[in-house]
Design an enzyme around this catalytic site. Structure first.
Site, PDB file in Angstrom:
ATOM      1  N   ALA A   1      49.118 -33.627 -10.186  1.00 34.19           N
ATOM      2  CA  ALA A   1      49.731 -33.389  -8.881  1.00 34.19           C
ATOM      3  C   ALA A   1      51.209 -33.033  -9.034  1.00 34.19           C
ATOM      4  O   ALA A   1      51.912 -33.598  -9.871  1.00 34.19           O
ATOM      5  CB  ALA A   1      49.581 -34.634  -8.007  1.00 34.19           C
TER       6      ALA A   1
ATOM      7  N   HIS B   1      59.895 -12.495  -6.961  1.00 31.36           N
ATOM      8  CA  HIS B   1      60.977 -11.568  -6.604  1.00 31.36           C
ATOM      9  C   HIS B   1      62.062 -11.642  -7.667  1.00 31.36           C
ATOM     10  O   HIS B   1      62.818 -12.611  -7.728  1.00 31.36           O
ATOM     11  CB  HIS B   1      61.594 -11.935  -5.250  1.00 31.36           C
ATOM     12  CG  HIS B   1      60.729 -11.652  -4.085  1.00 31.36           C
ATOM     13  ND1 HIS B   1      60.647 -10.411  -3.508  1.00 31.36           N
ATOM     14  CD2 HIS B   1      59.880 -12.438  -3.388  1.00 31.36           C
ATOM     15  CE1 HIS B   1      59.808 -10.452  -2.497  1.00 31.36           C
ATOM     16  NE2 HIS B   1      59.321 -11.675  -2.411  1.00 31.36           N
TER      17      HIS B   1
ATOM     18  N   LYS C   1      53.868 -22.228 -18.018  1.00 30.94           N
ATOM     19  CA  LYS C   1      53.415 -21.733 -19.317  1.00 30.94           C
ATOM     20  C   LYS C   1      51.913 -21.970 -19.408  1.00 30.94           C
ATOM     21  O   LYS C   1      51.351 -22.798 -18.680  1.00 30.94           O
ATOM     22  CB  LYS C   1      54.145 -22.442 -20.459  1.00 30.94           C
ATOM     23  CG  LYS C   1      53.916 -23.930 -20.509  1.00 30.94           C
ATOM     24  CD  LYS C   1      54.742 -24.568 -21.613  1.00 30.94           C
ATOM     25  CE  LYS C   1      54.592 -26.079 -21.596  1.00 30.94           C
ATOM     26  NZ  LYS C   1      55.461 -26.706 -22.574  1.00 30.94           N
TER      27      LYS C   1
END
Length: 125
Positions: free
Chosen positions: A86, A32, A92
């Site tokens: 984890a 958003h 990127k």
């Protein structure tokens, strides 16, 4: 694919063969709003649900292992044979045969075809 894996796709999330996913992973090709410091940036005075969507495809290669709680952001490509640690935030793209960890993610090891071992990288890679 383990439990609580959330995949949100407006355009495309491509997942290769033999991908192992732990629990609580979030993968999304959308967000958003725009926050990159350009003229397209979303105003904080507009409610988040009313902001324009940023949409950019995600591609996860073959033989990838994604660890517990990892987040894969829009526009990311993860190459073949990668390991994502984890709770990493993958904001990127990661080249093939790399091990990447952290928030934001950093490549920490690469597979060496010469030595047939995972070798440490300098922190800037």
């Amino acid at each position: 694919m383990n439990d609580y894996v959330h995949i949100s796709a407006i355009e495309k999330v491509e997942i290769g063969s033999n991908v192992l996913m732990a629990s609580h992973i979030y993968i999304s090709d959308n967000s958003h709003g725009f926050y990159g410091g350009t003229a397209k940036d979303s105003s904080p005075w507009i409610p988040p649900q009313e902001r324009a969507y940023l949409v950019s495809p995600v591609k996860i290669g073959d033989n990838v292992w994604i660890g517990e709680g990892a987040i894969i952001m829009p526009g990311v490509e993860i190459g073949n044979g990668c390991v994502i640690g984890a709770h990493s935030i993958v904001n990127k793209s990661i080249p093939s045969c790399c091990m990447a960890v952290g928030a934001p993610v950093q490549v920490v090891k690469r597979w060496s075809p010469d030595t047939q071992r995972w070798e440490k990288c300098s922190p800037r890679n």
